[in-house]
Enzyme design. Structure first.
Site, PDB file in Angstrom:
ATOM      1  N   GLU A 135       0.822  -1.220   0.000  1.00 13.29           N
ATOM      2  CA  GLU A 135       0.000   0.000   0.000  1.00 13.29           C
ATOM      3  C   GLU A 135       0.854   1.269   0.000  1.00 13.29           C
ATOM      4  OE1 GLU A 135      -3.492  -0.203   2.464  1.00 13.29           O
ATOM      5  OE2 GLU A 135      -3.480  -2.389   2.383  1.00 13.29           O
ATOM      6  N   LYS A 163       3.220   3.395   7.266  1.00  8.38           N
ATOM      7  CA  LYS A 163       4.108   2.295   6.878  1.00  8.38           C
ATOM      8  C   LYS A 163       5.218   2.819   5.950  1.00  8.38           C
ATOM      9  CE  LYS A 163       3.895  -1.565   7.640  1.00  8.38           C
ATOM     10  NZ  LYS A 163       4.410  -2.416   8.761  1.00  8.38           N
TER      11      LYS A 163
HETATM   12  P1  NAD Z   1      -2.294  -7.489  12.885  1.00  5.24           P
HETATM   13  O1  NAD Z   1      -2.993  -6.187  13.090  1.00  5.24           O
HETATM   14  O2  NAD Z   1      -3.106  -8.739  12.758  1.00  5.24           O
HETATM   15  O3  NAD Z   1      -1.265  -7.743  14.064  1.00  5.24           O
HETATM   16  C1  NAD Z   1      -0.425  -6.737  14.557  1.00  5.24           C
HETATM   17  C2  NAD Z   1       0.182  -7.229  15.867  1.00  5.24           C
HETATM   18  O4  NAD Z   1       1.067  -6.213  16.336  1.00  5.24           O
HETATM   19  C3  NAD Z   1      -0.853  -7.472  16.963  1.00  5.24           C
HETATM   20  O5  NAD Z   1      -0.595  -8.681  17.617  1.00  5.24           O
HETATM   21  C4  NAD Z   1      -0.651  -6.283  17.907  1.00  5.24           C
HETATM   22  O6  NAD Z   1      -0.956  -6.597  19.262  1.00  5.24           O
HETATM   23  C5  NAD Z   1       0.826  -5.989  17.722  1.00  5.24           C
HETATM   24  N1  NAD Z   1       1.181  -4.611  18.017  1.00  5.24           N
HETATM   25  C6  NAD Z   1       0.524  -3.476  17.635  1.00  5.24           C
HETATM   26  N2  NAD Z   1       1.160  -2.396  18.112  1.00  5.24           N
HETATM   27  C7  NAD Z   1       2.255  -2.842  18.786  1.00  5.24           C
HETATM   28  C8  NAD Z   1       3.320  -2.205  19.476  1.00  5.24           C
HETATM   29  N3  NAD Z   1       3.376  -0.872  19.582  1.00  5.24           N
HETATM   30  N4  NAD Z   1       4.277  -2.969  20.039  1.00  5.24           N
HETATM   31  C9  NAD Z   1       4.226  -4.319  19.952  1.00  5.24           C
HETATM   32  N5  NAD Z   1       3.235  -4.979  19.324  1.00  5.24           N
HETATM   33  C10 NAD Z   1       2.268  -4.247  18.738  1.00  5.24           C
HETATM   34  O7  NAD Z   1      -1.390  -7.277  11.601  1.00  5.24           O
HETATM   35  P2  NAD Z   1      -0.930  -8.330  10.509  1.00  5.24           P
HETATM   36  O8  NAD Z   1      -1.981  -8.432   9.473  1.00  5.24           O
HETATM   37  O9  NAD Z   1      -0.442  -9.559  11.190  1.00  5.24           O
HETATM   38  O10 NAD Z   1       0.284  -7.543   9.855  1.00  5.24           O
HETATM   39  C11 NAD Z   1       1.629  -7.755  10.292  1.00  5.24           C
HETATM   40  C12 NAD Z   1       2.539  -6.845   9.502  1.00  5.24           C
HETATM   41  O11 NAD Z   1       2.404  -7.118   8.111  1.00  5.24           O
HETATM   42  C13 NAD Z   1       2.197  -5.353   9.673  1.00  5.24           C
HETATM   43  O12 NAD Z   1       3.408  -4.640   9.736  1.00  5.24           O
HETATM   44  C14 NAD Z   1       1.437  -4.999   8.400  1.00  5.24           C
HETATM   45  O13 NAD Z   1       1.619  -3.649   8.074  1.00  5.24           O
HETATM   46  C15 NAD Z   1       2.090  -5.929   7.404  1.00  5.24           C
HETATM   47  N6  NAD Z   1       1.239  -6.331   6.271  1.00  5.24           N
HETATM   48  C16 NAD Z   1       0.038  -6.929   6.474  1.00  5.24           C
HETATM   49  C17 NAD Z   1      -0.729  -7.337   5.382  1.00  5.24           C
HETATM   50  C18 NAD Z   1      -2.056  -8.030   5.558  1.00  5.24           C
HETATM   51  O14 NAD Z   1      -2.710  -8.324   4.543  1.00  5.24           O
HETATM   52  N7  NAD Z   1      -2.479  -8.369   6.755  1.00  5.24           N
HETATM   53  C19 NAD Z   1      -0.258  -7.103   4.079  1.00  5.24           C
HETATM   54  C20 NAD Z   1       0.984  -6.484   3.911  1.00  5.24           C
HETATM   55  C21 NAD Z   1       1.728  -6.120   5.009  1.00  5.24           C
HETATM   56  P1  TYD Z   2      -9.073  -4.933   3.848  1.00  6.96           P
HETATM   57  O1  TYD Z   2      -9.212  -6.393   4.146  1.00  6.96           O
HETATM   58  O2  TYD Z   2      -9.452  -3.944   4.895  1.00  6.96           O
HETATM   59  O3  TYD Z   2      -7.583  -4.712   3.332  1.00  6.96           O
HETATM   60  P2  TYD Z   2      -6.899  -3.394   2.629  1.00  6.96           P
HETATM   61  O4  TYD Z   2      -7.780  -2.230   2.797  1.00  6.96           O
HETATM   62  O5  TYD Z   2      -5.634  -3.277   3.416  1.00  6.96           O
HETATM   63  O6  TYD Z   2      -6.687  -3.773   1.200  1.00  6.96           O
HETATM   64  O7  TYD Z   2      -9.948  -4.622   2.561  1.00  6.96           O
HETATM   65  C1  TYD Z   2      -9.727  -5.333   1.340  1.00  6.96           C
HETATM   66  C2  TYD Z   2     -10.638  -4.720   0.312  1.00  6.96           C
HETATM   67  O8  TYD Z   2     -11.998  -5.028   0.664  1.00  6.96           O
HETATM   68  C3  TYD Z   2     -10.570  -3.199   0.250  1.00  6.96           C
HETATM   69  O9  TYD Z   2     -10.714  -2.781  -1.109  1.00  6.96           O
HETATM   70  C4  TYD Z   2     -11.759  -2.743   1.072  1.00  6.96           C
HETATM   71  C5  TYD Z   2     -12.775  -3.840   0.848  1.00  6.96           C
HETATM   72  N1  TYD Z   2     -13.704  -4.087   1.979  1.00  6.96           N
HETATM   73  C6  TYD Z   2     -15.087  -4.139   1.739  1.00  6.96           C
HETATM   74  O10 TYD Z   2     -15.566  -3.970   0.596  1.00  6.96           O
HETATM   75  N2  TYD Z   2     -15.915  -4.371   2.794  1.00  6.96           N
HETATM   76  C7  TYD Z   2     -15.443  -4.545   4.071  1.00  6.96           C
HETATM   77  O11 TYD Z   2     -16.256  -4.716   5.009  1.00  6.96           O
HETATM   78  C8  TYD Z   2     -14.034  -4.512   4.286  1.00  6.96           C
HETATM   79  C9  TYD Z   2     -13.466  -4.713   5.662  1.00  6.96           C
HETATM   80  C10 TYD Z   2     -13.200  -4.291   3.207  1.00  6.96           C
END
Ligand code: NAD
Ligand code: TYD
Length: 359
Positions: A135, A163
């Site tokens: 993103e 980020k």
């Molecule tokens: P998540 O929100 O599920 O988990 C985040 C974790 O970080 C939680 O366990 C939370 O308690 C912990 N946390 C938050 N603030 C904190 C702090 N100040 N100190 C210590 N711990 C803290 O997120 P995720 O989906 O597991 O994402 C993990 C990483 O991957 C993030 O950096 C996110 O930006 C990146 N990322 C996620 C996705 C996705 O699709 N989920 C995609 C690309 C990148």
């Molecule tokens: P999300 O899972 O929040 O991930 P990101 O915004 O980081 O890509 O959302 C994925 C896509 O789905 C995004 O285009 C927003 C859309 N979305 C909905 O249409 N309805 C919902 O309730 C949510 C949570 C997301």
């Protein structure tokens, strides 16, 4: 040998810890603040496992991180900790600035001090791997090529801007101080233990609860979906063999519009858990107000990771989404457990105004 992971009670970090310890005897120290997104239930299978040490704390707490590093002497830090939900960042950006920017800065500072006192091969082998997102590159139009690692940064939400700032700090710590960093920028993950505020788990959980399935706007926004365990294998590979200072994009080669994702989830549920009244789940789909500043399309070009390090995702979207739906059907207790009061407050704030049928 030990590695320190941060945010290892969240979605990706916990999958990473579970997979790591399933394949290696190298121990993990897991530092997590346990925000609403962190859930120790996910790590229940590691209770009593001497290879996993959980520390509750903030990456921005320099004294705590310093003491963790001094005590456990990790050979690497993998930084998953972040505030990660775009919609929450729109409502309240402050936490995103604190954790994603200030927190990463403090973690880098403490890591730099720790690393600078290491010697010889231990110093040479040390790594700081920062987990980031596609993103940061902004939004693509329909015909544009997928994001490569040199795509300009153009973050559009408070989440992606925070980020992006953290990525720049990580880069600067390598360039200025020589800290041996690696950065991964990943597309949308899905899979087990995904908090049901994000699209795929929310749709599964709402469908099963008989609630509406809120699709933002026209539902034609495109994301590039990656099964979480493939993301974990990519991080392991980059940690093992990535070139210091480099950025690696991680993606699933699975671009799909949101509405197609929701239809796929509904069709799988029709097959695996048909409704008693015989009606299709897709009847629960509703259109709700669009997200402000909604990015239209993300797509990752993961060819650098493939050509340099030989990584490719193992799952297709079809195999990964089937596994995911099955996992949610088999784990209703985990879902019930994370749907705490705080979760319910969020759901009512986010959807009630725009969708009165949302429970
Ligand atoms: P998540 O929100 O599920 O988990 C985040 C974790 O970080 C939680 O366990 C939370 O308690 C912990 N946390 C938050 N603030 C904190 C702090 N100040 N100190 C210590 N711990 C803290 O997120 P995720 O989906 O597991 O994402 C993990 C990483 O991957 C993030 O950096 C996110 O930006 C990146 N990322 C996620 C996705 C996705 O699709 N989920 C995609 C690309 C990148
Ligand atoms: P999300 O899972 O929040 O991930 P990101 O915004 O980081 O890509 O959302 C994925 C896509 O789905 C995004 O285009 C927003 C859309 N979305 C909905 O249409 N309805 C919902 O309730 C949510 C949570 C997301």
């Amino acid at each position: 040998m030990t590695i320190l992971i941060t945010g290892g009670a969240g979605f990706i970090g916990s999958n990473f810890a579970l997979d790591w310890l399933a394949q290696s005897d190298e121990s993990i120290v897991n530092l997590d603040k346990l925000t609403y997104a962190g859930n120790l239930e996910t790590l229940a299978g590691l209770r009593g496992d001497a290879r996993h040490t959980f520390v509750k704390g903030d990456i921005g707490d320099a004294e705590l991180v310093k003491s963790v590093l001094a005590k456990h002497q990790p050979r690497a830090i993998v930084n998953f900790a972040a505030e990660s939900h775009v919609d929450r960042s729109i409502h309240s950006p402050e936490d995103f600035i604190q954790t994603n920017i200030v927190g990463t800065f403090r973690l880098l500072e403490v890591a730099r001090a720790f690393w600078s006192h290491l010697e010889g091969n231990v110093k040479k082998g040390f790594r700081f791997l920062h987990v980031s997102t596609d993103e940061v590159y902004g939004s693509l139009t329909a015909g544009e090529p997928a994001f490569g690692e040199t795509h300009r940064y153009e973050p559009n939400s408070p989440y992606s801007a925070s980020k992006a700032a953290s990525d720049h700090l990580v880069r600067a710590y390598h360039h200025t101080y020589g800290l041996p960093v690696l950065t991964t920028n990943c597309s949308n993950n899905y899979g087990p233990y995904h908090f049901p505020e994000k699209l795929i788990p929310l749709m599964i959980v709402n469908a099963l609860a008989g609630k509406s399935l809120p699709v933002y706007g026209d539902g034609l926004q495109v994301r590039d979906w990656l099964y979480v365990k493939d993301h974990c294998s990519a991080i392991r590979r980059v940690l093992e063999a990535g070139r210091v200072g480099e950025v690696y994009n991680v993606g699933g080669w699975n671009e799909k519009p949101n509405i197609e994702i929701v239809h796929t989830v509904c069709a799988l549920l029709d097959e695996l858990r048909p409704k008693a009244d015989g009606k299709p789940y897709k009847e629960q789909i509703t259109t709700v107000k669009d997200r402000p500043g909604h990015d239209r399309r993300y797509a990752i070009d993961a060819s650098k990771l493939e050509s340099e390090l030989g990584w490719r995702p193992a799952e297709t979207f079809e195999s990964g989404i089937r596994k995911t739906v099955k996992w949610y059907l088999a784990n209703p207790d985990w879902v019930a457990n994370v749907q705490s009061g705080a979760y319910r407050d969020w759901v009512s704030r986010q959807y009630d105004l725009v969708d009165a049928t949302q429970g």
